[in-house]
Scaffold this active site. Structure first.
Site, PDB file in Angstrom:
ATOM      1  N   ARG A 134       0.837  -1.193   0.000  1.00 40.27           N
ATOM      2  CA  ARG A 134       0.000   0.000   0.000  1.00 40.27           C
ATOM      3  C   ARG A 134       0.877   1.251   0.000  1.00 40.27           C
ATOM      4  O   ARG A 134       0.441   2.331  -0.405  1.00 40.27           O
ATOM      5  CB  ARG A 134      -0.917   0.024   1.226  1.00 40.27           C
ATOM      6  CG  ARG A 134      -1.962   1.157   1.182  1.00 40.27           C
ATOM      7  CD  ARG A 134      -2.801   1.182   2.437  1.00 40.27           C
ATOM      8  NE  ARG A 134      -2.001   1.524   3.601  1.00 40.27           N
ATOM      9  CZ  ARG A 134      -2.337   1.228   4.855  1.00 40.27           C
ATOM     10  NH1 ARG A 134      -3.430   0.537   5.110  1.00 40.27           N
ATOM     11  NH2 ARG A 134      -1.554   1.594   5.861  1.00 40.27           N
ATOM     12  N   TYR A 176     -13.276  19.606 -14.441  1.00 44.41           N
ATOM     13  CA  TYR A 176     -13.814  18.243 -14.577  1.00 44.41           C
ATOM     14  C   TYR A 176     -14.970  18.007 -13.607  1.00 44.41           C
ATOM     15  O   TYR A 176     -14.891  18.374 -12.441  1.00 44.41           O
ATOM     16  CB  TYR A 176     -12.676  17.261 -14.325  1.00 44.41           C
ATOM     17  CG  TYR A 176     -13.029  15.802 -14.268  1.00 44.41           C
ATOM     18  CD1 TYR A 176     -13.745  15.183 -15.290  1.00 44.41           C
ATOM     19  CD2 TYR A 176     -12.605  15.019 -13.190  1.00 44.41           C
ATOM     20  CE1 TYR A 176     -14.044  13.831 -15.228  1.00 44.41           C
ATOM     21  CE2 TYR A 176     -12.896  13.670 -13.125  1.00 44.41           C
ATOM     22  CZ  TYR A 176     -13.618  13.079 -14.152  1.00 44.41           C
ATOM     23  OH  TYR A 176     -13.917  11.733 -14.084  1.00 44.41           O
ATOM     24  N   ASP A 181      -4.480  20.126 -13.204  1.00 39.22           N
ATOM     25  CA  ASP A 181      -4.774  18.884 -13.907  1.00 39.22           C
ATOM     26  C   ASP A 181      -4.214  19.033 -15.322  1.00 39.22           C
ATOM     27  O   ASP A 181      -4.707  19.839 -16.111  1.00 39.22           O
ATOM     28  CB  ASP A 181      -6.286  18.645 -13.934  1.00 39.22           C
ATOM     29  CG  ASP A 181      -6.668  17.314 -14.574  1.00 39.22           C
ATOM     30  OD1 ASP A 181      -5.883  16.791 -15.386  1.00 39.22           O
ATOM     31  OD2 ASP A 181      -7.765  16.804 -14.259  1.00 39.22           O
ATOM     32  N   LYS A 235      -6.089   8.101 -18.954  1.00 40.18           N
ATOM     33  CA  LYS A 235      -6.173   8.738 -20.265  1.00 40.18           C
ATOM     34  C   LYS A 235      -4.875   8.504 -21.050  1.00 40.18           C
ATOM     35  O   LYS A 235      -4.500   7.377 -21.273  1.00 40.18           O
ATOM     36  CB  LYS A 235      -6.489  10.226 -20.085  1.00 40.18           C
ATOM     37  CG  LYS A 235      -7.675  10.525 -19.151  1.00 40.18           C
ATOM     38  CD  LYS A 235      -8.952   9.808 -19.546  1.00 40.18           C
ATOM     39  CE  LYS A 235     -10.169  10.276 -18.763  1.00 40.18           C
ATOM     40  NZ  LYS A 235     -10.220   9.854 -17.376  1.00 40.18           N
TER      41      LYS A 235
END
Length: 393
Positions: free
Chosen positions: A54, A107, A180, A205
């Site tokens: 993790r 977004y 972003d 993406k």
């Protein structure tokens, strides 16, 4: 070295992998130690030690180092999704009672996180601005503003913010900045070099590029990333799986080639649409007709395959007929993969954000978003041409 070479070889060690040209997948949850003192020493620096996957994992770390090198950052941290990275980057800089400034066409899920979740759960408020001028940001800043969050180009309408002007303003007032940069990738836009504190991406993406990875990443100074690893990343648990990191390593090797093809295909399609009699505004900052084209040339070196245009048609049945008639352009919400996609943003945005903000986004029922993939551009144009014919039949 150049991007292409770094993305092929940086952070890899074939000699330490018995000569394997592709790094192995470290598909393990934990790491064992020879002694009490060894594991005790690891816990002294948990953000830099292999203890539990993790936290730090060898396969994930290779992908992170490649992305940091590509973007010009000191360190990167991968997450299980783009929103995992975005929300963690935002939370890193704010606390209860703070204020954020962002652009109104951010977004959809990010807009919901800033405009609804944070005020209700954390008492953190956000002002949404047009963002086309530095005055928009200056007027929105208050004494409680701790963060300016950018998305350039912004979602759906693809408007730019002057990144260097915003970061200069923010630094003069002790305000942090996050951007972003998913649309351009570091291949075509380098926000960290323009003064941004943290750069985020939806790895799903272009960085992933094959529509088989869901992930996000934050890139920045080592001190910031180390703090995020120990707090937001560790406590929220949005870790990336080793297998997806291995797929990402594969994808990064072709990123430069893919972005060049996305760019050239998109420009061919966008220029064809500009000349079509049934198309209104085409929203792509790389087009010379864009009102922000000079800013585009100032802070970017290329454009990606995602853009939007407005149909002149206003009747919903005909707009649906156009979308449904497309064949190569498949209907889907994501973007940045090898395949071409078509989508009407009004479908989801009206559900994701409050009505009063949706009405201010400049989105029409006939606003169509295209993610131009890697197919032959003439085939894509032919697909759109027959969709126009179907709409009018």
């Amino acid at each position: 070295m150049n991007y292409d070479t770094d993305l092929m070889h940086f952070a890899e060690d074939p000699a330490g992998q018995k000569g394997a040209v592709v790094p192995p997948i470290s598909q393990n949850s934990l790491f064992t130690f020879e002694s009490w003192d060894a594991i005790d020493e690891a816990f002294q620096k948990p953000a830099d030690s292999y203890i539990y996957s993790r936290g730090i994992n060898p396969t994930v770390e290779i992908a992170e180092r490649k992305i940091a090198q590509l973007a010009g950052g000191e360190r990167a941290r991968l997450f299980a999704s783009g929103m995992g990275a975005i929300s963690s980057a935002i939370l890193h800089y704010v606390k209860q009672g703070d204020h954020i400034v962002t652009v109104k066409n951010v977004y959809g899920p990010t807009s919901n996180f800033l405009g609804k979740y944070l005020p209700e759960k954390c008492g953190i408020t956000t002002t949404f601005v047009e963002g086309n001028s530095i005055e928009d940001f200056e007027q929105a800043i208050t004494e409680k503003t701790k963060l300016i969050y950018l998305e350039s180009p912004s979602s759906v309408v693809f408007s730019l913010q002057d990144i260097q002007a915003v970061t200069s303003l923010a630094k003069s007032k002790g305000i942090h900045t996050v951007i972003d940069n998913t649309w351009a990738t570091p291949i075509f836009q380098r926000p960290l070099e323009l003064g941004i504190d943290l750069e985020v991406h939806s790895v799903s993406k272009y960085l992933g590029g094959h529509s088989d990875i869901v992930s996000g990443v934050i890139i920045g100074k080592a001190e910031d990333i180390r703090s995020i690893i120990l707090t937001e990343h560790a406590l929220l648990g949005a870790k990336m799986a080793p297998y997806e990191a291995w797929l990402l390593i594969r994808s990064l090797r072709t990123l430069t080639l893919r972005m060049e093809k996305h760019q050239s295909n998109a420009m061919a399609v966008a220029e064809w649409l500009e000349a079509h009699p049934q198309v209104g505004l085409v929203m792509h900052p790389a087009l010379p007709s864009s009102s922000q084209h000079e800013l585009y040339k100032k802070q970017m070196t290329g454009g990606s395959g995602l853009f939007a245009f407005n149909l002149k048609e206003t009747e919903l049945p005909k707009i649906k007929a156009f979308v449904n008639a497309c064949s190569l352009f498949q209907i889907g919400v994501s973007w940045g993969g090898h395949e071409s996609l078509i989508y009407a943003p009004a479908i989801s945005l009206a559900k994701e954000i409050p009505p009063e903000r949706f009405c201010d986004l400049g989105i029409e029922l006939g606003t169509i978003r295209l993610s131009v993939g890697l197919e032959n551009p003439q085939d894509l144009i032919a697909d759109l041409s027959q969709a126009f014919a179907a709409m009018n039949s």
